[in-house]
Design a protein around this motif. Structure first.
Motif, short mmCIF file in Angstrom:
data_model
loop_
_atom_site.label_atom_id
_atom_site.label_comp_id
_atom_site.label_asym_id
_atom_site.label_seq_id
_atom_site.Cartn_x
_atom_site.Cartn_y
_atom_site.Cartn_z
N ILE A 65 97.54 77.48 136.92
CA ILE A 65 97.56 76.07 136.56
C ILE A 65 98.92 75.45 136.90
O ILE A 65 99.01 74.35 137.45
CB ILE A 65 97.23 75.88 135.06
CG1 ILE A 65 95.80 76.34 134.76
CG2 ILE A 65 97.41 74.42 134.65
CD1 ILE A 65 95.45 76.31 133.29
N GLN A 75 93.10 66.79 137.04
CA GLN A 75 92.32 67.95 136.59
C GLN A 75 91.25 68.34 137.59
O GLN A 75 91.06 69.52 137.91
CB GLN A 75 91.66 67.67 135.23
CG GLN A 75 92.61 67.74 134.06
CD GLN A 75 93.11 66.38 133.64
OE1 GLN A 75 93.49 65.57 134.48
NE2 GLN A 75 93.13 66.12 132.35
N LEU A 130 96.48 68.83 131.02
CA LEU A 130 96.59 70.24 131.37
C LEU A 130 97.85 70.90 130.82
O LEU A 130 97.93 72.13 130.76
CB LEU A 130 96.56 70.41 132.89
CG LEU A 130 95.20 70.18 133.56
CD1 LEU A 130 95.32 70.40 135.07
CD2 LEU A 130 94.14 71.10 132.97
N VAL A 133 96.90 73.16 127.99
CA VAL A 133 95.87 74.16 128.27
C VAL A 133 96.51 75.49 128.65
O VAL A 133 97.41 75.55 129.49
CB VAL A 133 94.95 73.68 129.42
CG1 VAL A 133 93.96 74.76 129.80
CG2 VAL A 133 94.24 72.39 129.00
N ILE A 136 91.69 78.29 131.79
CA ILE A 136 90.40 77.63 131.99
C ILE A 136 89.36 78.71 132.26
O ILE A 136 89.50 79.49 133.20
CB ILE A 136 90.45 76.63 133.15
CG1 ILE A 136 91.56 75.61 132.93
CG2 ILE A 136 89.10 75.91 133.31
CD1 ILE A 136 91.78 74.68 134.12
N PHE A 157 88.21 74.47 128.63
CA PHE A 157 89.67 74.41 128.57
C PHE A 157 90.12 75.06 127.25
O PHE A 157 89.84 74.53 126.17
CB PHE A 157 90.15 72.96 128.62
CG PHE A 157 89.83 72.25 129.90
CD1 PHE A 157 90.62 72.44 131.03
CD2 PHE A 157 88.75 71.40 129.99
CE1 PHE A 157 90.34 71.80 132.22
CE2 PHE A 157 88.45 70.74 131.18
CZ PHE A 157 89.24 70.95 132.30
#
Length: 368
Positions: A65, A75, A130, A133, A136, A157
């Motif tokens: 990420i 995203q 994000l 997060v 994922i 997420f």
């Protein structure tokens, strides 16, 4: 060029076909005398048994990420870069037209559905930043597990959790600009986290802010803004996240999680139609669009209990709510003109999707 040709005499050809004709005639007579029963043939693309076909699972970790966020903060573009079966991002606030394996995915945050099937506005892909997060989790293929539509698969997420045993802080900043520098294309972002574990308690507090400028194509032209469905360019967003956990003992845990996300357009540009016949793309210019700016607003809360050893079972109970508000662009669209309400061409239409969900989940897992 040298060419070699050879011709077979017709008399030889005619003679050689006679035995073949006789053989075909004999085979046809044998087939008419022995009729075969219908034969049904079934097959699958893989060696599988009914009810025991596993689905492919992809886990995108935090390092991946971070690598993508160095390129983009969109995203959908992160997903399309890392998942081959996810269609290329349109970089719009509305993810209509973006598919997973050719169909619509179900987006989750810590297992909480973000879709609103009673009034599907295709805005469920933008309900968290994000920066909050951890990873994922992606399940490829249709699933009815959550009952809210996952014909293409599930994209979950998973939010960050506190790490270490000491109080920790993090702050990050980022700036981006078009290759051919334009001041209105400047974007910047910042995020902050405070986390720690103290005794039986653990907590994480986080916040993120992004200001996005105008997008430009490879030729340095401003991209046309989507005034109806909404755009992520020329916008601002923020995310406030909180997670607090308490350990009753070594196997039992209570956890409260709250995420508040909002993205709203700056409302500084209007779109200019292109000319397909002459190869002129749509673009954007400074202006004052009618109506209120487009917006996405989501409040997701969760209270969960987990026992990792209840008679040999891993048990989790989760209660959740989601408050969702999505505003779309407005205009004097011809479809909505009604002379009985207002003179033709003057009726301004702008819509907003307001949805609230309350739910509960019970999960039991046992080895073997």
């Amino acid at each position: 060029m040298l060419r070699l040709r050879y011709s077979l005499p017709l008399s030889v050809l005619s003679f050689s076909l006679l035995p073949l004709t006789a053989a075909i005639s004999t085979a046809a007579q044998a087939q008419s005398a022995n009729q075969l029963e219908p034969v049904t043939v079934t097959t699958t693309r893989g060696n599988s048994e009914a009810g025991e076909t596993p689905q492919k699972i992809t886990v995108i970790n935090r390092d991946e990420i971070e690598q993508q966020m160095a390129i983009t903060n969109d995203q959908a573009q992160v997903l399309s870069n890392l998942i081959p079966s996810y269609s290329p991002s349109r970089q719009k606030l509305t993810n209509s037209g973006e598919t997973f394996r050719g169909r619509d995915p179900l987006f989750l945050i810590d297992g909480i559905p973000q879709s609103n099937p009673l009034r599907d506005g295709s805005r469920d892909g933008y309900t968290i930043d994000l920066a909050m997060v951890e990873r994922i989790e992606v399940i490829h293929g249709a699933s009815a597990e959550h009952g809210l539509g996952a014909t293409g698969g599930i994209i979950n997420f998973v939010t960050r959790r506190p790490e270490g045993t000491e109080l920790r802080q993090h702050i990050g900043v980022g700036v981006s600009a078009p290759t051919d520098y334009e001041s209105d294309g400047l974007s910047y972002e910042t995020d902050y986290r405070l986390e720690g574990i103290h005794g039986d308690w653990d907590f994480l507090l986080g916040g993120a802010y992004k200001s996005r400028g105008l997008f430009y194509d490879a030729d340095g032209r401003a991209v046309g803004i989507d005034q109806a469905q909404g755009d992520t360019m020329d916008s601002q967003s923020y995310d406030v996240f909180m997670k607090i956990g308490y350990w009753l003992d070594d196997t039992q845990n209570l956890e409260l999680s709250v995420n508040r996300f909002e993205l709203e357009g700056n409302h500084d540009y209007v779109g200019i139609d292109g000319d397909r016949a002459n190869g002129v793309p749509a673009t954007s210019v400074k202006g004052d669009p009618a109506g209120d700016p487009v917006r996405n607003e989501a409040l997701t809360t969760s209270l969960s209990y987990r026992n990792t050893d209840l008679a040999g079972n891993d048990v989790r109970l989760q209660l959740y709510t989601q408050r969702f508000r999505a505003r779309y662009g407005g205009d004097t669209f011809g479809t909505f003109q009604d002379p009985t309400i207002a003179p033709a061409g003057t009726l301004f239409d702008q819509s907003q999707n307001e949805s609230d969900k309350y739910g509960a989940k019970f999960t039991l897992t046992r080895d073997g």
